[in-house]
Write a protein that holds these residues in place. Structure first.
Motif, PDB file in Angstrom:
ATOM      1  N   GLY A   8      -5.884   6.702  -2.098  1.00 30.34           N
ATOM      2  CA  GLY A   8      -5.071   7.808  -1.596  1.00 30.34           C
ATOM      3  C   GLY A   8      -4.941   8.939  -2.606  1.00 30.34           C
ATOM      4  O   GLY A   8      -5.039  10.120  -2.258  1.00 30.34           O
ATOM      5  N   TYR A   9      -4.742   8.591  -3.866  1.00 28.95           N
ATOM      6  CA  TYR A   9      -4.582   9.606  -4.917  1.00 28.95           C
ATOM      7  C   TYR A   9      -5.874  10.393  -5.124  1.00 28.95           C
ATOM      8  O   TYR A   9      -5.846  11.615  -5.269  1.00 28.95           O
ATOM      9  N   CYS A  50       1.129   3.838  -3.107  1.00 32.59           N
ATOM     10  CA  CYS A  50       0.824   5.262  -2.922  1.00 32.59           C
ATOM     11  C   CYS A  50       1.979   6.144  -3.384  1.00 32.59           C
ATOM     12  O   CYS A  50       1.762   7.177  -4.026  1.00 32.59           O
ATOM     13  N   ASN A  66       0.819  -1.214   0.000  1.00 37.14           N
ATOM     14  CA  ASN A  66       0.000   0.000   0.000  1.00 37.14           C
ATOM     15  C   ASN A  66       0.855   1.267   0.000  1.00 37.14           C
ATOM     16  O   ASN A  66       0.587   2.218  -0.733  1.00 37.14           O
ATOM     17  N   SER A 124      -3.718   2.689  -3.353  1.00 35.75           N
ATOM     18  CA  SER A 124      -3.006   3.796  -3.993  1.00 35.75           C
ATOM     19  C   SER A 124      -3.983   4.700  -4.729  1.00 35.75           C
ATOM     20  O   SER A 124      -3.878   5.924  -4.664  1.00 35.75           O
TER      21      SER A 124
END
Length: 125
Positions: free
Chosen positions: A85-86, A46, A42, A82
């Motif tokens: 998060g983005y 990210c 993870n 990822s």
């Protein structure tokens, strides 16, 4: 159709890499009580989606097909965290802090709640 194939190829490769890196992390840390493999992939995912997403937005270095291969396919297969998060980052960066926080909380609460519900339901089957 080509983008769909690119996503599939990237997802295949990303899933294999996730398995390999996660397995190596578990062996390296040798702790059965903490999911080191998951946190490793993870965090790496990210980092890479931040770098590659930033390059893609600021320098337009990827064609739509390569973006689909790497950002959606590979990193999606490697870790959906990822992407999570983005997306939260881009919403917050665009000044939509309440939407970013709402997205974060909904994913955590509904995700954990859904795992709990599914696990509870499995006991009834």
């Amino acid at each position: 159709m080509i983008k769909i194939l690119m996503v599939g190829i990237g997802g295949f490769a990303g899933s294999i890499c996730r398995y390999i890196i996660s397995d190596l992390s578990h062996r390296l840390f040798n702790d059965p009580f903490f999911p080191y493999g998951t946190i490793t992939v993870n965090v790496i995912g990210c980092l890479f989606i931040g770098i590659l997403g930033g390059l893609s937005e600021t320098r337009q270095i990827f064609t739509p097909e390569i973006r689909a291969l790497i950002l959606i396919g590979f990193l999606g297969g490697f870790t959906t965290f990822s992407t999570f998060g983005y997306e939260i980052f881009t919403v917050a960066r665009d000044g939509q802090f309440v939407a970013a926080l709402t997205n974060l909380m909904l994913h955590l609460i509904l995700g954990f709640g859904s795992v709990w519900l599914g696990f509870s339901m499995s006991k009834l089957l």
